[in-house]
Design a protein around this motif. Structure first.
Motif, mmCIF file in Angstrom:
data_model
loop_
_atom_site.group_PDB
_atom_site.id
_atom_site.type_symbol
_atom_site.label_atom_id
_atom_site.label_comp_id
_atom_site.label_asym_id
_atom_site.label_seq_id
_atom_site.Cartn_x
_atom_site.Cartn_y
_atom_site.Cartn_z
ATOM 1 N N ASN A 10 26.549 24.470 -31.263
ATOM 2 C CA ASN A 10 25.998 25.277 -30.165
ATOM 3 C C ASN A 10 26.935 25.285 -28.953
ATOM 4 N N SER A 28 25.859 21.980 -39.706
ATOM 5 C CA SER A 28 25.000 22.839 -38.897
ATOM 6 C C SER A 28 25.720 24.159 -38.669
ATOM 7 N N VAL A 39 29.694 27.769 -29.537
ATOM 8 C CA VAL A 39 29.249 29.148 -29.304
ATOM 9 C C VAL A 39 29.254 29.458 -27.809
ATOM 10 N N GLN A 40 28.779 28.518 -27.002
ATOM 11 C CA GLN A 40 28.774 28.716 -25.550
ATOM 12 C C GLN A 40 30.194 28.817 -24.994
ATOM 13 N N ARG A 54 24.738 19.952 -32.007
ATOM 14 C CA ARG A 54 25.103 20.077 -30.584
ATOM 15 C C ARG A 54 26.505 20.647 -30.427
ATOM 16 N N PHE A 95 26.056 34.508 -35.004
ATOM 17 C CA PHE A 95 25.981 35.389 -33.837
ATOM 18 C C PHE A 95 26.828 36.631 -34.058
ATOM 19 N N ALA A 112 25.687 28.092 -36.848
ATOM 20 C CA ALA A 112 25.198 29.073 -35.873
ATOM 21 C C ALA A 112 25.701 30.448 -36.292
ATOM 22 N N GLN A 156 21.112 33.039 -34.695
ATOM 23 C CA GLN A 156 20.569 31.749 -35.118
ATOM 24 C C GLN A 156 21.344 30.626 -34.444
ATOM 25 N N GLU A 157 20.646 29.812 -33.698
ATOM 26 C CA GLU A 157 21.275 28.629 -33.137
ATOM 27 C C GLU A 157 21.446 27.570 -34.218
ATOM 28 N N VAL A 197 23.308 35.840 -30.084
ATOM 29 C CA VAL A 197 23.054 34.734 -31.012
ATOM 30 C C VAL A 197 21.849 35.066 -31.881
ATOM 31 N N TYR A 232 20.901 24.055 -35.846
ATOM 32 C CA TYR A 232 19.877 23.015 -35.839
ATOM 33 C C TYR A 232 20.332 21.842 -36.709
#
Length: 356
Positions: free
Chosen positions: A154, A46, A157-158, A151, A50, A48, A308-309, A306, A311
Motif C-alpha cells: 500500500n 499481498s 502505491v501511495q 503495508r 489499480f 494491490a 483493490q488495496e 485503486v 491486505y
C-alpha cells in the motif's frame, strides 16, 4: 570391433545392480529435503490493483479550463510510466528507510554500501509490478511478515501516486503564473477602456440611455415643427424655439445631448462599449479561472484509481514444501542413474581395453 549399447530398458539391470547406492541417495535426499523444506520460512504475498490515469486529466488547471474528466488507464505510456516509477531506486530507498528494512533483512547498518545494495536487491526480488490483461497494474510484495507485506504494498502505491503527481506540479505552477499575467493584463485594459468610455460620454453626450436616439429625433422634429408654426404666426416664441433647436442639433448650442455630438461619437462609443463589455466578461472569467486554479494547485488529486488495496494474506504463497521434497528426490534419482550409467560405461570400456 563390437561395443556395448545402452537403452532406456537396459537401465533397469544397471539400477538393480546399484540399487543400494541409488536407494541410499534417494533416502538421503528425501530426509535432507524434508528438513530443509520444514526450515524454510513461510512467504506471504499481498497484492494491490489499480488503474493509472492520464496526468492531463487530473491536472486542476486543465480541469478548470477545459472541463476535463477523469480517464482511467489504458494508454501504453501511462502504464509504462507507473511501472517505471514503482521500480525506481528513489521509491525503493524511501520504502526501505520508512519500514527499516535493513534491520528486517539483516543486511547491515544503514549507510554502508554493501548493506544498502543488499537491502535494495532483497527488496527488488520481493517486488513484482505487472500490467495485466485488463489494463490494470498489479503490484505484489512478498515477505515473511504478512502484515508488513500488505503495508509495504500500500505504501508503494501511495509513493507511485505521489511521484506521478509531481510530474505535473511544475507545469501547473507555470500555468498559474500565465493565468495571473492574463488577469493583470485584462484588469489594465478594462480600467483603460472604462476611463475612455467615461471621457467619451462626457465629450459626446452619449450615455447609453435606452432609446436615446429616438427621443433626440423626436425632440428635434417637434421643436422644428413648433418653430415653423411660430414663424408663420409671427409669434414671439420663434426666437426661443430657434435657440432650443440649435441646442438640440449643434455642439455649441449648450445642450449636453445634441445631434451633432451624438452623430460624431455614435460609432466610436458603440465600438468602445462593445470592447468594454467584452473585456468585462473576459476579466470575470480570468479572475474565476485564476482563483480556482490557485486553489487547485494547493490540493492533491490522485493520479491513480485503486481497485483493490493490499491486505494481509490468509495463506502462504510459498514455499510449496511437498514440491521441494519431490523435486529433490527426483533430481537425486536422475543424477544417481546418470552417475551409475557413466560408471558402468567406464567399466565396460576398461574391461574391453584389458581384453585386447
Amino acid at each position: 570391433m563390437s561395443s556395448t549399447s545402452y537403452s532406456l530398458l537396459g537401465l533397469w539391470p544397471v539400477i538393480n545392480r546399484w540399487k543400494s547406492l541409488v536407494l541410499g541417495a534417494v533416502v538421503l535426499a528425501l530426509v535432507v529435503s524434508t528438513v530443509v523444506a520444514l526450515l524454510l520460512p513461510n512467504i506471504y504475498k499481498s497484492t494491490a490493483v489499480f488503474y493509472p490515469t492520464n496526468p492531463q486529466t487530473t491536472d486542476p488547471d486543465r480541469i478548470v479550463t477545459e472541463g476535463g474528466k477523469l480517464e482511467l488507464g489504458g494508454r501504453r505510456e501511462d502504464l509504462d510510466r507507473v511501472i517505471t516509477i514503482g521500480e525506481s531506486q528513489p521509491v525503493a530507498e524511501r520504502i526501505i528507510q520508512r519500514f527499516k528494512l535493513h534491520e528486517h533483512y539483516n543486511t547491515g547498518p544503514v549507510g554502508d554500501d554493501r548493506a544498502d545494495q543488499a537491502a535494495l536487491d532483497e527488496f527488488a526480488s520481493n517486488l513484482r509490478i505487472v500490467h495485466n490483461d485488463r489494463d490494470a497494474i498489479e503490484l505484489a510484495f512478498e515477505d515473511t511478515d504478512k502484515v508488513l507485506a500488505a503495508r509495504i504494498a500500500n505504501a508503494l502505491v501511495q509513493s507511485i501516486d505521489s511521484v506521478n503527481q509531481q510530474l505535473t506540479l511544475i507545469n501547473r505552477r507555470n500555468i498559474l503564473e500565465l493565468y495571473a499575467q492574463r488577469r493583470r493584463f485584462l484588469e489594465r485594459e478594462y480600467q483603460a477602456t472604462y476611463d475612455s468610455l467615461v471621457a467619451g460620454r462626457r465629450r459626446y453626450g452619449i450615455y447609453g440611455l435606452t432609446m436615446e436616439s429616438r427621443y433626440l429625433a423626436k425632440e428635434i422634429i417637434e421643436t422644428e415643427q413648433e418653430l415653423r408654426t411660430a414663424e408663420g404666426e409671427g409669434s414671439s416664441k420663434a426666437a426661443g424655439l430657434r435657440r432650443a433647436l440649435r441646442g438640440l442639433t449643434k455642439t455649441d448650442g449648450g445642450n449636453a445631448f445634441n445631434l451633432e455630438s451624438y452623430t460624431a461619437g455614435f460609432d466610436k462609443m458603440t465600438t468602445l462599449y462593445a470592447r468594454f463589455v467584452d473585456l468585462q466578461t473576459r476579466l470575470i472569467t480570468a479572475r474565476s479561472t485564476y482563483e480556482t486554479a490557485r486553489l487547485g494547485i494547493s490540493g492533491k488529486i490522485s493520479s491513480i484509481y485503486v481497485v483493490q488495496e493490499a491486505y494481509p494474506a490468509t495463506k502462504k504463497s510459498k514455499p510449496v514444501r511437498w514440491l521441494v521434497v519431490v523435486s529433490a528426490v527426483l533430481t537425486t534419482f536422475a543424477l544417481s542413474v546418470v552417475f551409475i550409467t557413466l560408471l558402468e560405461l567406464y567399466r565396460g570400456n576398461l574391461s574391453m581395453g584389458r581384453g585386447k
